[in-house]
Scaffold this active site. Structure first.
Site, mmCIF file in Angstrom:
data_model
loop_
_atom_site.group_PDB
_atom_site.id
_atom_site.type_symbol
_atom_site.label_atom_id
_atom_site.label_comp_id
_atom_site.label_asym_id
_atom_site.label_seq_id
_atom_site.Cartn_x
_atom_site.Cartn_y
_atom_site.Cartn_z
ATOM 1 N N THR A 156 32.496 34.002 46.160
ATOM 2 C CA THR A 156 32.305 33.036 45.067
ATOM 3 C C THR A 156 33.473 32.043 45.136
ATOM 4 O O THR A 156 33.406 31.084 45.894
ATOM 5 C CB THR A 156 32.226 33.737 43.688
ATOM 6 O OG1 THR A 156 33.330 34.612 43.528
ATOM 7 C CG2 THR A 156 30.933 34.505 43.565
ATOM 8 N N LYS A 182 34.679 41.063 48.235
ATOM 9 C CA LYS A 182 34.859 39.725 47.652
ATOM 10 C C LYS A 182 35.519 39.866 46.279
ATOM 11 O O LYS A 182 35.456 40.919 45.645
ATOM 12 C CB LYS A 182 33.539 38.967 47.543
ATOM 13 C CG LYS A 182 32.475 39.590 46.703
ATOM 14 C CD LYS A 182 32.335 39.151 45.279
ATOM 15 C CE LYS A 182 32.902 37.803 44.931
ATOM 16 N NZ LYS A 182 32.836 37.645 43.428
ATOM 17 N N THR A 193 33.894 38.954 39.951
ATOM 18 C CA THR A 193 33.487 40.320 40.236
ATOM 19 C C THR A 193 34.045 40.823 41.559
ATOM 20 O O THR A 193 33.968 40.148 42.567
ATOM 21 C CB THR A 193 31.956 40.343 40.316
ATOM 22 O OG1 THR A 193 31.469 40.086 39.021
ATOM 23 C CG2 THR A 193 31.439 41.667 40.817
ATOM 24 N N GLU A 278 43.966 34.445 42.432
ATOM 25 C CA GLU A 278 43.944 33.042 42.004
ATOM 26 C C GLU A 278 45.340 32.472 41.858
ATOM 27 O O GLU A 278 46.135 32.962 41.066
ATOM 28 C CB GLU A 278 43.218 32.923 40.677
ATOM 29 C CG GLU A 278 41.746 33.146 40.824
ATOM 30 C CD GLU A 278 41.082 33.131 39.475
ATOM 31 O OE1 GLU A 278 40.042 32.478 39.381
ATOM 32 O OE2 GLU A 278 41.611 33.742 38.550
ATOM 33 N N ASN A 408 41.389 28.629 36.212
ATOM 34 C CA ASN A 408 40.657 29.274 35.124
ATOM 35 C C ASN A 408 40.365 28.342 33.967
ATOM 36 O O ASN A 408 39.452 28.574 33.183
ATOM 37 C CB ASN A 408 41.409 30.511 34.640
ATOM 38 C CG ASN A 408 41.214 31.655 35.602
ATOM 39 O OD1 ASN A 408 40.104 32.134 35.765
ATOM 40 N ND2 ASN A 408 42.271 32.048 36.275
#
Lengths: 413, 413
Positions: A156, A182, A193, A278, A408
């Site tokens: 993703t 992932k 996820t 992230e 985010n």
């Protein structure tokens, strides 16, 4: 920004396992990227799955729980990226069931033999029709060497595809383990996820697969943290395809060999998720020693690894031992004495080491310039000694930088 | 960036309490800003203090614990900003004791009657000599109208001085409550210690002061969260100076009146800390209803209020109910059913309201445009209904934006 992470180039086929991908435009933006993956398993394979503890499990997770009760061994795994099919109520369950039926029809198996997995945005209806239309192409493309393209299709917001392989020799036979995963941490319920799929051609019994998956997940995915959030869709599977007159059972010498290698594959996959966390610019190992119990050690390690203050100091390459010590101090350990606590830093290659704190104050001869050098490296270990027992814990995590907020805050807007 | 927060302009004197400030250059940068504050209390005042739960308590916190055991009532509070005197070992304790002795000598009281408080950088030795030299000036300046300058002197990275006053009528007499606080959340152990000092001239007994402080802190500072970190120096005091033939005792009608007004002052002070939270652009109330127990309600509210994912969505004015729902789902509540959960948003003035989620999916007629309008406001309430009991909880918190990372990553560098 992924820390020391490159896409896998050498994923090995696992006998009996075929993987195929297709483009279903799940995101509905007209892009032609592959977003559906089918993993076809042989009839007698033994599989196990670990699912999210989030009580608001997504529709596919609910459906796996149902199918698992009705059919001992899955014949196929169906994965889509771009939509999590979570928070979608009864219509989401029906959509997931429809897609499972479509894949089951293609393979000539019952629908309960398909386990569905979804990852992507929460709360939007799954485009089940487009997904169903893409399934025949994915089945037609399924091949033993499909691991690489599969690892790409399930991404993703991952910046790098994630997978790895290992080989092992058990009883004179060579076997393979391959896996893909992932996620960019246990983060972003709407896009991040954690999914992992691992297979081996070792002849493991069902009991061995069950035991092995539990052990391997405990040693890997349960020890990573990016920001502490847990997705509604997290899932991890292990499949064994090998046949033998006597399958390998838990508690045997053969099992011990397999357990070691398979666990290492899980650890490698889990660390790849942290490295792609992230906004991550650093891969940090938090090592706690000298605790009374493993739970206590883990509690201290997790408190340090999850502290936004500690993580922003790492991002700034700031050897701010006060923040780390304060996190240890608030971790809720009964009767922890400041005077027993040691805090140190070690570079990933072990060539540089410094003790920052001993007896609750700056260690004798502490040289902040050494700490500054280590903190500026992309990988290092924070060592915390509690001085009150023999139990240990190790958590892998990353720093918290500007890009975490950017990613985010800007996502969905 | 403080959300709806201005410096106090009308702090009322409390009979018997005198406050003075001085510049000691605690930070050692030559700046002339006031960084020492002395609060002189009358001989028969009743005081109570709540101290940090962090096991690595700073030297001044350790010394208060000692002094409290040796002397029933403090005669002075000594506060410095710029240095936390934490992680400084035995030398830090000696430094704090030296400063207490200096202030005690100036006032003609015993050293045990002084409670010391420090806030600032961790792990650097307190410049006790400079602090001692500044104490006579602070004592000489002590005056009943010193609240305003005191609130400024105790600031560290606060962007706004924080204080408030209230009056109350009990048994036909009017009394005053004044308080000041500092901190930008329970954050930044090295610069953000939460300190609060409240005084009233109501004639409360020692038992009443003890009971009132515990209640007021539970209703205020324990319900705020910026990033979940707890300082080594957190402290909060309450002093009552009033005299009467019969002091007000807990459990009386008079006590109930005082409790209500004093608690409101504490809530106001606590909310000021959240409004000045690092990088905060929004003041958010998380209200949980329908829980089985207050602990359960609080656990859900805290999980939502502490989630970096949820907080970044608030920062982005993104009505991302998936993230909030996922946080509720992972909050660890036994047997929580998705179908009972309701998620709503209300503007601070109550004029706008929308139900986003009911029965675990988007509510019938949910209009995201209304949610978007509310989320773009600087203040709103997130309402979470669990549908399984009568217990409630309310947490005040803020969003997580770029400036949080900037402030915490750049500090000390």
């Amino acid at each position: 920004m992924a820390v020391g992470l490159k896409p896998p180039v050498d994923l090995l086929p696992v006998a009996g396992v075929r993987l195929g991908v297709a483009a279903a435009d799940i995101r509905g933006n007209g892009a032609k990227r592959n977003d559906v993956c089918v993993i076809v398993l042989p009839a007698r394979a033994r599989s196990a799955v670990v699912l999210t503890n989030n009580v608001f499990a997504a529709a596919p997770v609910q459906l796996i729980r149902k199918h698992r009760g009705e059919c001992a061994a899955p014949r196929a795994l169906l994965i889509n990226s771009g939509n999590a099919n979570a928070g979608t109520g009864d219509v989401g369950l029906a959509d997931a069931a429809l897609c499972c039926q479509q894949l089951a029809d293609q393979l000539g198996v019952e629908a309960q033999a398909v386990w569905p997995f979804s990852t992507g945005v929460i709360g939007q209806r799954l485009p089940a029709q487009r997904l169903c239309e893409a399934i025949p192409g994915a089945v037609a493309a399924a091949a033993a060497d499909g691991w690489q393209s599969a690892a790409q299709a399930i991404m993703t917001t991952d910046t790098v595809a994630k997978g790895c392989s290992a080989t092992m020799t058990v009883g004179g036979q060579q076997y393979t383990v391959s896996g893909m995963t992932k996620g960019a941490g246990m983060i972003r319920p709407d896009m991040a996820t954690m999914l992992a799929f691992v297979a081996t051609d070792a002849p493991l019994s069902q009991a061995a697969v069950d035991s092995l998956l539990e052990h391997a997940v405990d040693a890997s995915f349960h020890n990573i943290v990016v920001d502490g959030d847990t997705s509604t869709n997290d899932a991890c599977t292990l499949t064994a395809t090998g046949e033998a007159d006597a399958l390998i059972e838990p508690g045997t010498a053969e099992f011990a060999v397999v357990e070691q290698v398979v666990t290492q594959v899980f650890v490698d996959l889990a660390q790849r998720i942290v490295r792609d966390g992230e906004g991550a610019t650093k891969f940090v190992t938090v090592q706690v020693d000298g605790a009374r119990t493993a739970d206590e050690a883990r509690q201290v390690a997790m408190t340090v690894a999850e502290s936004p203050l500690v993580k922003t100091a790492w991002f700034a390459s700031d050897a701010n031992w006060g923040r780390m010590l304060a996190a240890v101090g608030r971790s809720g350990i009964d009767g922890l004495a400041l005077r027993g606590v040691i805090l140190g830093l070690t570079s990933a290659d072990g060539s540089l080491q410094t003790t920052m704190v001993a007896s609750g104050q700056p260690a004798d001869g502490y040289d902040e310039s050494v700490a500054d050098i280590i903190m500026a490296l992309p990988e290092f270990t924070v060592q915390i000694g509690l001085g009150r027992g023999d139990a240990t814990a190790r958590i892998w995590t990353c720093d918290l930088g500007h890009d975490y907020v950017r990613i985010n805050a800007e996502y969905r807007t």
